[in-house]
Design an enzyme around this catalytic site. Structure first.
Site, PDB file in Angstrom:
ATOM      1  CD  GLU A   1      -2.900  -1.196   2.301  1.00 21.87           C
ATOM      2  OE1 GLU A   1      -2.348  -1.518   3.361  1.00 21.87           O
ATOM      3  OE2 GLU A   1      -4.108  -0.933   2.199  1.00 21.87           O
TER       4      GLU A   1
ATOM      5  CD  GLU B   1      -3.329  -6.288   3.897  1.00 21.81           C
ATOM      6  OE1 GLU B   1      -3.390  -7.060   2.913  1.00 21.81           O
ATOM      7  OE2 GLU B   1      -2.704  -5.208   3.878  1.00 21.81           O
TER       8      GLU B   1
HETATM    9  N1  CAA Z   1       4.632  -7.626  11.799  1.00 20.01           N
HETATM   10  C1  CAA Z   1       5.373  -8.015  12.851  1.00 20.01           C
HETATM   11  N2  CAA Z   1       6.204  -9.090  12.816  1.00 20.01           N
HETATM   12  C2  CAA Z   1       6.278  -9.766  11.666  1.00 20.01           C
HETATM   13  C3  CAA Z   1       5.543  -9.411  10.529  1.00 20.01           C
HETATM   14  C4  CAA Z   1       4.683  -8.277  10.615  1.00 20.01           C
HETATM   15  N3  CAA Z   1       3.954  -7.862   9.578  1.00 20.01           N
HETATM   16  N4  CAA Z   1       5.818 -10.286   9.539  1.00 20.01           N
HETATM   17  C5  CAA Z   1       6.720 -11.154  10.036  1.00 20.01           C
HETATM   18  N5  CAA Z   1       7.005 -10.844  11.318  1.00 20.01           N
HETATM   19  C6  CAA Z   1       7.956 -11.517  12.207  1.00 20.01           C
HETATM   20  C7  CAA Z   1       7.562 -12.971  12.464  1.00 20.01           C
HETATM   21  O1  CAA Z   1       6.661 -13.084  13.542  1.00 20.01           O
HETATM   22  C8  CAA Z   1       8.914 -13.602  12.747  1.00 20.01           C
HETATM   23  O2  CAA Z   1       9.231 -13.284  14.075  1.00 20.01           O
HETATM   24  P1  CAA Z   1      10.098 -14.323  14.960  1.00 20.01           P
HETATM   25  O3  CAA Z   1      11.392 -14.497  14.229  1.00 20.01           O
HETATM   26  O4  CAA Z   1      10.201 -13.658  16.278  1.00 20.01           O
HETATM   27  O5  CAA Z   1       9.273 -15.614  14.995  1.00 20.01           O
HETATM   28  C9  CAA Z   1       9.875 -12.815  11.846  1.00 20.01           C
HETATM   29  O6  CAA Z   1       9.185 -11.600  11.504  1.00 20.01           O
HETATM   30  C10 CAA Z   1      10.221 -13.519  10.553  1.00 20.01           C
HETATM   31  O7  CAA Z   1       9.012 -13.933   9.921  1.00 20.01           O
HETATM   32  P2  CAA Z   1       8.885 -15.361   9.203  1.00 20.01           P
HETATM   33  O8  CAA Z   1       9.418 -16.433  10.076  1.00 20.01           O
HETATM   34  O9  CAA Z   1       7.496 -15.479   8.728  1.00 20.01           O
HETATM   35  O10 CAA Z   1       9.919 -15.170   7.994  1.00 20.01           O
HETATM   36  P3  CAA Z   1       9.799 -15.666   6.494  1.00 20.01           P
HETATM   37  O11 CAA Z   1      11.035 -15.198   5.833  1.00 20.01           O
HETATM   38  O12 CAA Z   1       9.433 -17.101   6.453  1.00 20.01           O
HETATM   39  O13 CAA Z   1       8.558 -14.862   5.857  1.00 20.01           O
HETATM   40  C11 CAA Z   1       7.187 -12.956   5.365  1.00 20.01           C
HETATM   41  C12 CAA Z   1       8.603 -13.469   5.712  1.00 20.01           C
HETATM   42  C13 CAA Z   1       6.771 -13.472   3.972  1.00 20.01           C
HETATM   43  C14 CAA Z   1       7.246 -11.453   5.342  1.00 20.01           C
HETATM   44  C15 CAA Z   1       6.187 -13.481   6.413  1.00 20.01           C
HETATM   45  O14 CAA Z   1       6.677 -13.168   7.697  1.00 20.01           O
HETATM   46  C16 CAA Z   1       4.811 -12.873   6.314  1.00 20.01           C
HETATM   47  O15 CAA Z   1       4.024 -13.325   5.518  1.00 20.01           O
HETATM   48  N6  CAA Z   1       4.518 -11.875   7.164  1.00 20.01           N
HETATM   49  C17 CAA Z   1       3.186 -11.314   7.288  1.00 20.01           C
HETATM   50  C18 CAA Z   1       2.910 -10.374   6.175  1.00 20.01           C
HETATM   51  C19 CAA Z   1       1.553  -9.772   6.369  1.00 20.01           C
HETATM   52  O16 CAA Z   1       0.588 -10.407   6.725  1.00 20.01           O
HETATM   53  N7  CAA Z   1       1.479  -8.455   6.099  1.00 20.01           N
HETATM   54  C20 CAA Z   1       0.239  -7.756   6.231  1.00 20.01           C
HETATM   55  C21 CAA Z   1       0.129  -7.222   7.601  1.00 20.01           C
HETATM   56  S1  CAA Z   1      -1.461  -6.502   7.868  1.00 20.01           S
HETATM   57  C22 CAA Z   1      -1.380  -5.006   7.137  1.00 20.01           C
HETATM   58  O17 CAA Z   1      -0.412  -4.635   6.521  1.00 20.01           O
HETATM   59  C23 CAA Z   1      -2.650  -4.227   7.330  1.00 20.01           C
HETATM   60  C24 CAA Z   1      -2.736  -2.972   6.608  1.00 20.01           C
HETATM   61  O18 CAA Z   1      -3.318  -2.871   5.586  1.00 20.01           O
HETATM   62  C25 CAA Z   1      -2.178  -1.772   7.211  1.00 20.01           C
END
Ligand code: CAA
Length: 704
Positions: free
Chosen positions: A104, A124
């Site tokens: 975004e 999301e």
């Molecule tokens: N916020 C906070 N912490 C996050 C995060 C986030 N968005 N995404 C990942 N992390 C943290 C994980 O909890 C993990 O923490 P730990 O090491 O303490 O366990 C660390 O980052 C690494 O994450 P992964 O183990 O998942 O690492 P990966 O390399 O396998 O994957 C990733 C990376 C593809 C970014 C995956 O973490 C992911 O899919 N994250 C979520 C993405 C997401 O859902 N984004 C949307 C958020 S909602 C939003 O953005 C709403 C809006 O419109 C404003």
């Protein structure tokens, strides 16, 4: 600008660098830093602004750890509004995963460039949310309604090249090109060409009858597919608004529906699972310097459905597999099944021809155990019989190299008894895959008494490599998942004999959100499996005959389930669609008469309550005994291995949502009215109820 955001001017282009490991989430310091950088850029003599990130990825979204807490200023909407209005040309430079609020942010820039490895997505929905910072309004303006619909309702990321075709990315860097240099060159070319400040918010959007029909069809399809999830429907409301209302109005609706999602228990459940899944991969008490062993060659014993599925998991991850079966016919059958599975994946467009061929080339068949002499890991997937498994492990112990890890895929057998027949019990553990193994994400890693830290760490690392969600379990009958399942299935059987029909039970559970009702699952797996297992048990071990008399009678009448065309239901030979069969009701009624049960009407609420409380009570016992490390681990097991509705967060999260005190009262009520044997409350459940605590509260205290 802030501790995570820096701003500098290089060759008259302003560069905003975000450095907020591990995934550059949009935490408060990133938002405030971005805001300050925009202020600085607007009044200095730079010509344009590039936003990029340090580390492994562009912004991967909002900071999920801030969700559910009071908002911290500035909120993302404000920052992005400011970015959208910026008076100088803005370019986002994407690498890694630009997800959620990250994409975004990029969509608020006037242009986007990406390196070839980048992926963009709006995931999301997987957290029970919708893109809350303009994603539902800007994406369809840039990429069209259909692409936006797919991207936002699936939550699946899109590769950079596809995003370029879709219009979400404007320029793809050459393979291997440096991100900063590439972004600067691209920005310079835009400046030289007097490119306009192209704001997605100002782009026109069309809405035809066809588009309306597409959205209506999606509404219906998603109602079916996501059973009971509210976020997908709200996403469609936002997309419709994007196409039919002015941008500002669409944004307002998006904001209010985002807030509704955020306070919806479905989103708390899904966010809980997001963290539970990641936490589950961590092993308590493991020495920090424990290093996983290398695993490059794997042996699998047993070329049945399970062994074949496990072989596919490894081959798909690029790991060489030797698949062993005792008989050439069995091996040929197994390899044939694998080939058919791959060809189905290719014909359904899930896998390319090349990837399928590459994976199959990694699977070698053999009937000779000595071909396992050099493998790093062996997984035994033979018939569920302790003596047979022990015989296999004795052979493996003789043949495999000293460092090799020996794993059993048993569902119920005692892993300690299997390890005990080898001279290397420290190298033995359980790796319990779920059928179909190449599809189901769950992997229970069963730690036996002597399993070393090193092999547990290796199993966790291997699980991640093959795309599984690993959960550590201790040794007990059925480990975590199947041990709880026995109690769930017992209540399903008791509801059946006490008065419900198979359809009432399955519809109650499916209506509540389970992927499949318990009796339909029985038909799918084959009723003869449980029947055969019961034959080996004493009457005492079998338990109350009311909990197995009906399936015994069905099997004795040849009603083995789907494979026989009939079980709890009858099945259409063409479509496999199930329908009620009056003959089954006769069997149920005769079993009830035989066992002196007076049948009564049983409501859907009672069915759901009994089956879920049975899971929770046994889950609490499993925690009490230390078989599972945490309540969230049990939730991950059920969400990834048993079709438990993700938007309910898993059995232990469900208990917290319902209130542990309430669950305890219900369990006591069933103990007093249904069966004192079946419904003794777990000591942990009782203690938490008495202290007005929750499973998450209990876990937080233990971690502190
Ligand atoms: N916020 C906070 N912490 C996050 C995060 C986030 N968005 N995404 C990942 N992390 C943290 C994980 O909890 C993990 O923490 P730990 O090491 O303490 O366990 C660390 O980052 C690494 O994450 P992964 O183990 O998942 O690492 P990966 O390399 O396998 O994957 C990733 C990376 C593809 C970014 C995956 O973490 C992911 O899919 N994250 C979520 C993405 C997401 O859902 N984004 C949307 C958020 S909602 C939003 O953005 C709403 C809006 O419109 C404003």
């Amino acid at each position: 600008m802030s501790e995570t955001v820096s701003y500098s001017i290089e060759d008259d282009i302003g560069i905003v660098r975000i450095d907020n490991p591990p995934v550059n989430a949009l935490s408060q310091s990133v938002r405030s830093g971005l805001m300050k950088a925009l202020e600085a850029s607007s009044s200095d003599d730079s010509k344009a602004l590039i936003i990029l990130c340090e580390g492994r990825t562009f912004i991967a979204g909002a900071d999920i750890t801030e969700f559910g807490k009071p908002p911290l200023e500035p909120v993302l909407g404000e920052v992005l509004q400011r970015l959208d209005e910026h008076n100088k040309l803005t370019v986002a430079a994407l690498h890694g995963t630009a997800l959620g609020g990250g994409l975004e942010t990029a969509l608020c820039c006037h242009y986007r460039c990406a390196d070839t490895s980048a992926r963009v997505g709006l995931p999301e929905v997987k957290l029970g949310l919708l893109p809350g910072a303009g994603g539902t309004q800007r994406t369809p303006r840039l990429a069209g309604l259909e692409t936006a619909l797919e991207l936002i309702t699936s939550g699946q990321p899109m590769a950079a090249a596809k995003a370029l075709d879709a219009g979400l990315v404007d320029h793809l860097l050459a393979a291997g090109q440096d991100l900063l240099q590439g972004a600067k060159d691209y920005t310079r070319s835009l400046l030289d060409g007097n490119a306009p400040l192209r704001r997605a918010s100002a782009l026109p959007i069309a809405f035809s009858e066809q588009d309306k029909a597409t959205l209506d069809a999606a509404r219906k399809r998603l109602q079916q597919k996501t059973r009971g999830e509210r976020a997908p429907q709200r996403i469609i409301d936002c997309l419709e608004a994007a196409a039919t209302r002015p941008f500002e109005e669409g944004l307002k609706l998006e904001r209010s529906l985002f807030l509704e999602c955020m306070s919806d228990p479905q989103s708390s459940a899904l966010r809980h699972l997001f963290f539970a899944e990641r936490e589950a991969a961590k092993v308590n008490g493991l020495a920090k310097d424990t290093r996983p062993l290398p695993v490059e060659q794997v042996g699998i014993i047993g070329a049945g459905t399970m062994g074949g599925g496990i072989a596919m998991c490894f081959a798909n991850a690029g790991i060489a597999v030797t698949l062993i079966d005792n008989s050439p016919e069995g091996l040929e059958r197994g390899l044939g099944l694998i080939a058919r599975n791959y060809s189905t994946s290719v014909s359904r467009g899930r896998l390319s021809e090349e990837k399928s061929a590459a994976a199959q080339a990694l699977i070698q068949g053999s009937t000779d155990y000595t071909s396992l002499a050099n493998v790093d890991l062996v997984i035994e997937a033979v018939f569920e019989n302790l003596e047979l498994k022990q015989t296999v492990f004795r052979q493996l112990d003789n043949i495999c190299k000293p460092g090799a890890i020996l794993a059993t895929n048993t569902s119920y057998q005692d892993v300690n008894a299997i390890a005990a027949v080898t001279n290397r019990p420290q190298q033995v553990l359980g790796l319990h895959f779920f059928s179909p193994a190449n599809v189901m994400k769950l992997l229970e890693i069963v730690r036996a008494d002597h399993s070393s830290d090193e092999i547990i760490a290796t199993a966790m690392a291997v699980a991640k490599r093959i795309g599984k969600v690993p959960v550590l379990a201790g040794v007990c009958y059925g480990f975590i998942g199947n041990r709880m399942l026995r109690h769930y299935q017992r209540e399903a059987q008791l509801c059946l004999i006490e008065g419900a029909t198979p359809a009432q039970i399955d519809s109650a559970m499916e209506g509540w959100g389970m992927a499949m009702g318990p009796l339909a699952v029985g038909d799918l797996a084959g009723l003869d499996i449980g029947y055969k297992a019961r034959q080996a048990l004493s009457d005492d071990e079998k338990g109350d005959p009311k909990s197995y008399r009906v399936p015994d009678l069905l099997v004795e009448q040849g009603r083995l389930g789907q494979k026989a065309g009939k079980g709890y239901y009858q099945y259409d030979p063409e479509t496999r669609k199930r329908s009620d069969d009056p003959a089954v009701l006769e069997v149920v009624e005769s079993a009830a008469r035989e066992l002196g049960v007076e049948r009564r009407a049983i409501s859907a609420e009672e069915i759901v309550s009994r089956l879920t409380c049975a899971l929770i009570n046994e889950g609490a016992r499993i925690l009490e005994e230390g078989i599972a490390q945490r309540p969230g681990d049990i939730d991950a097991v059920y969400a990834y291995g048993y079709g438990f509705p993700r938007h309910r967060g898993g059995p232990m999260h469900l208990a917290d949502t319902l209130g542990v005190k309430q669950v305890y009262k219900t369990v006591c009520h069933y103990r007093d009215t249904l069966s004192a044997d079946n419904w003794q409350p777990s000591a942990l459940l009782e203690a938490l109820a008495n202290s007005d605590d929750s499973f998450s509260g209990w876990q937080a205290q233990r971690q502190a």
